[in-house]
Scaffold this active site. Sequence first.
Site, PDB file in Angstrom:
ATOM      1  N   SER A  39       0.820  -1.213   0.000  1.00 36.78           N
ATOM      2  CA  SER A  39       0.000   0.000   0.000  1.00 36.78           C
ATOM      3  C   SER A  39       0.849   1.256   0.000  1.00 36.78           C
ATOM      4  CB  SER A  39      -0.933  -0.005   1.211  1.00 36.78           C
ATOM      5  OG  SER A  39      -0.190  -0.178   2.405  1.00 36.78           O
ATOM      6  N   ASN A 126      -1.982  -2.878  13.071  1.00 38.21           N
ATOM      7  CA  ASN A 126      -3.445  -2.744  13.021  1.00 38.21           C
ATOM      8  C   ASN A 126      -3.940  -1.530  13.809  1.00 38.21           C
ATOM      9  OD1 ASN A 126      -3.155  -5.064  11.612  1.00 38.21           O
ATOM     10  ND2 ASN A 126      -4.098  -6.418  13.138  1.00 38.21           N
ATOM     11  N   THR A 171     -40.917  25.850  -9.022  1.00 32.26           N
ATOM     12  CA  THR A 171     -41.166  24.474  -8.601  1.00 32.26           C
ATOM     13  C   THR A 171     -41.411  23.720  -9.905  1.00 32.26           C
ATOM     14  OG1 THR A 171     -43.536  24.801  -8.390  1.00 32.26           O
ATOM     15  CG2 THR A 171     -42.257  25.154  -6.396  1.00 32.26           C
ATOM     16  N   HIS A 172     -40.969  22.487  -9.967  1.00 34.02           N
ATOM     17  CA  HIS A 172     -41.038  21.709 -11.217  1.00 34.02           C
ATOM     18  C   HIS A 172     -40.308  22.425 -12.357  1.00 34.02           C
ATOM     19  CE1 HIS A 172     -44.332  19.391  -9.265  1.00 34.02           C
ATOM     20  NE2 HIS A 172     -44.645  20.574  -8.780  1.00 34.02           N
ATOM     21  N   SER A 293     -14.880  26.426 -26.723  1.00 36.80           N
ATOM     22  CA  SER A 293     -14.995  25.214 -27.544  1.00 36.80           C
ATOM     23  C   SER A 293     -13.965  25.302 -28.658  1.00 36.80           C
ATOM     24  CB  SER A 293     -16.401  25.140 -28.117  1.00 36.80           C
ATOM     25  OG  SER A 293     -16.401  24.371 -29.300  1.00 36.80           O
ATOM     26  N   LYS A 299     -18.818  29.732 -27.910  1.00 41.70           N
ATOM     27  CA  LYS A 299     -19.087  29.028 -26.665  1.00 41.70           C
ATOM     28  C   LYS A 299     -18.281  29.542 -25.479  1.00 41.70           C
ATOM     29  CE  LYS A 299     -21.396  25.866 -25.967  1.00 41.70           C
ATOM     30  NZ  LYS A 299     -21.304  24.457 -26.356  1.00 41.70           N
ATOM     31  N   ASN A 301     -18.215  27.854 -21.769  1.00 42.00           N
ATOM     32  CA  ASN A 301     -18.830  26.741 -21.035  1.00 42.00           C
ATOM     33  C   ASN A 301     -18.607  26.844 -19.525  1.00 42.00           C
ATOM     34  OD1 ASN A 301     -19.664  25.592 -23.471  1.00 42.00           O
ATOM     35  ND2 ASN A 301     -17.689  24.567 -23.726  1.00 42.00           N
ATOM     36  N   GLU A 306     -19.983  22.349 -13.905  1.00 51.44           N
ATOM     37  CA  GLU A 306     -20.225  21.024 -14.519  1.00 51.44           C
ATOM     38  C   GLU A 306     -19.323  19.967 -13.881  1.00 51.44           C
ATOM     39  OE1 GLU A 306     -20.839  20.974 -19.029  1.00 51.44           O
ATOM     40  OE2 GLU A 306     -19.962  22.924 -18.663  1.00 51.44           O
ATOM     41  N   TYR A 333      -9.200  -7.067  12.547  1.00 53.81           N
ATOM     42  CA  TYR A 333      -8.612  -6.496  11.339  1.00 53.81           C
ATOM     43  C   TYR A 333      -8.561  -7.525  10.207  1.00 53.81           C
ATOM     44  CZ  TYR A 333      -5.337  -4.527   8.009  1.00 53.81           C
ATOM     45  OH  TYR A 333      -4.769  -4.068   6.859  1.00 53.81           O
ATOM     46  N   GLN A 338      -7.258  -2.248   4.067  1.00 55.44           N
ATOM     47  CA  GLN A 338      -6.261  -1.444   3.353  1.00 55.44           C
ATOM     48  C   GLN A 338      -6.897  -0.694   2.179  1.00 55.44           C
ATOM     49  OE1 GLN A 338      -2.133  -2.847   3.001  1.00 55.44           O
ATOM     50  NE2 GLN A 338      -2.524  -3.029   0.826  1.00 55.44           N
ATOM     51  N   LYS A 341      -8.153   3.437   2.037  1.00 48.56           N
ATOM     52  CA  LYS A 341      -7.401   4.683   1.917  1.00 48.56           C
ATOM     53  C   LYS A 341      -7.641   5.457   0.628  1.00 48.56           C
ATOM     54  CE  LYS A 341      -4.296   2.740   5.031  1.00 48.56           C
ATOM     55  NZ  LYS A 341      -5.173   1.544   4.996  1.00 48.56           N
TER      56      LYS A 341
HETATM   57  N1  ARG Z   1      -1.131  -1.420   5.176  1.00 49.19           N
HETATM   58  C1  ARG Z   1      -2.043  -1.964   6.113  1.00 49.19           C
HETATM   59  C2  ARG Z   1      -3.420  -1.279   5.985  1.00 49.19           C
HETATM   60  O1  ARG Z   1      -3.477  -0.273   5.397  1.00 49.19           O
HETATM   61  C3  ARG Z   1      -1.525  -1.784   7.499  1.00 49.19           C
HETATM   62  C4  ARG Z   1      -2.010  -2.789   8.476  1.00 49.19           C
HETATM   63  C5  ARG Z   1      -1.482  -4.096   8.114  1.00 49.19           C
HETATM   64  N2  ARG Z   1      -1.767  -5.091   9.102  1.00 49.19           N
HETATM   65  C6  ARG Z   1      -1.642  -6.404   8.838  1.00 49.19           C
HETATM   66  N3  ARG Z   1      -1.927  -7.196   9.790  1.00 49.19           N
HETATM   67  N4  ARG Z   1      -1.246  -6.832   7.671  1.00 49.19           N
HETATM   68  O2  ARG Z   1      -4.419  -1.753   6.467  1.00 49.19           O
END
Ligand code: ARG
Length: 475
Positions: A39, A126, A171-172, A293, A299, A301, A306, A333, A338, A341
């Site tokens: 990650s 974790n 309205t509408h 455009s 144009k 825009n 948008e 966990y 992961q 993120k």
């Molecule tokens: N990169 C992991 C995550 O984002 C960190 C935690 C990893 N823990 C594990 N037991 N492999 O969740």
Amino acid sequence: MSSLSPGCGNMDQDKNRQKLWGGRFKEPTDAFVEKFTASVAFDKRLYPYDIAGSIAHARMLAHTGILTQDECDQILTGLEDIRNDIETDNFAWSVKLEDVHMNIESRLTSRIGDAGKKLHTGRSRNDQVATDIRLYMRDSIDHITSELTRLMTVLVDLAEREADTIMPGFTHLQVAQPITFGHHMMAWFEMLKRDHGRFLDCRKRMNVLPLGSAALAGTSFPIDRPYTAELLGFDQASENSLDSVSDRDFAIEFNAAASILLTHMSRFSEELVLWTSAQFDFVGLPDRFCTGSSIMPQKKNPDVPELVRGKTGRVIGNLVALITIMKGQPLAYNKDNQEDKEPLFDTVDTVIDCLRSFSDMMPNLDVKKENMINAAKTGFSTATDLADYLVRKGLPFRDAHEVVGRAVRLGVEKQTDLSDMSLEELQSFSDRIENDVFEVLTLEGSVASRNHIGGTAPGQVRAAILRARETLDTE
Ligand code: ARG
């Protein structure tokens, strides 16, 4: 060649030694799996929070006597140096080290030696990652609420400038009744005020420390979690270790708040797109917020609204991704987490960019008062006012509705607004109509008469603006 071959076995063990968890493995991780499970490419962005969390953890370990003060000092200096290395681009992130946590820890050990290896005492990745994300989210919420406050202030300023400006309300998407542009801007303000409150609510529940939950069950070391919580500005340590390493409610909740906010902004955007069209022509956007455009020279825009409308889709998508990531997970966990993120980072970035673009654009809106007034004059926007007038003259509302309906039908046929009809014409629909009718048929009279809390009368809009400024001041 088989990994049973003695030579290869030794080589494999060497490779595994680079991993912080290599001890129990007989063969190196498959090259693709290494990339697939890593990650670091995206979570390296958490480095300031990972370092802050580690500093607090090390200080707690020294405070409780689990580490010596000297070991703690070495760790703190090492972590500060690493922060500096990262910020000056002197840090080689390695996929082999999987994530931000192990990259930093491994660098710490190569910098300071054995003390670095002790930092992970009494914690796990974790609880570490759960802490990092909460710290990151807390900062992000603070950034978002301050951007939101900026946009709310911009809207209140615009509403004040345009408190008397009349436009048709819809309205509408059909002309309904006249309103003031200030009132319309304050409707947007109200939506944002609720969004602001939602982010603050979410921040409260988020501000709880997971660290110390370790892998899932807590730790056998005599740690002091309230102490770590205080160092990191958390309101308290979490109550249950299993829950706190696996909980991502705060991320879902944040994304839900972000989705509602962007849904509001998407609706504003849709109005701006309509209003800037040649058919409405209620407002103009500054050239620097628009594009042209490549083929149609005329144009201009409204790209910014948008795009904001379009970006709402990805934020709602991120919410669906997050909630789906969680729905099948047993405690505690799981690696699935992961996947939280990228959607989170994307939502934070998108929300901040959308808010910023609106706050920069809205003060420069060219409000085309004449066009709005003219539009309010078409579509019989004061028909309800005539009905209310007849009610005040003693006609039951349903009958008044019928009378005005007939007057409107004539107006449609003759293409005349009610206010342009003669007194005699109007009296042909009801003899209760007198000369004073024209006061209620004007747009100004119509908006001024909606004079109660929440109504569109300019005086009420100004009062709402005052209340809004008080709320903004207390933030
Ligand atoms: N990169 C992991 C995550 O984002 C960190 C935690 C990893 N823990 C594990 N037991 N492999 O969740």
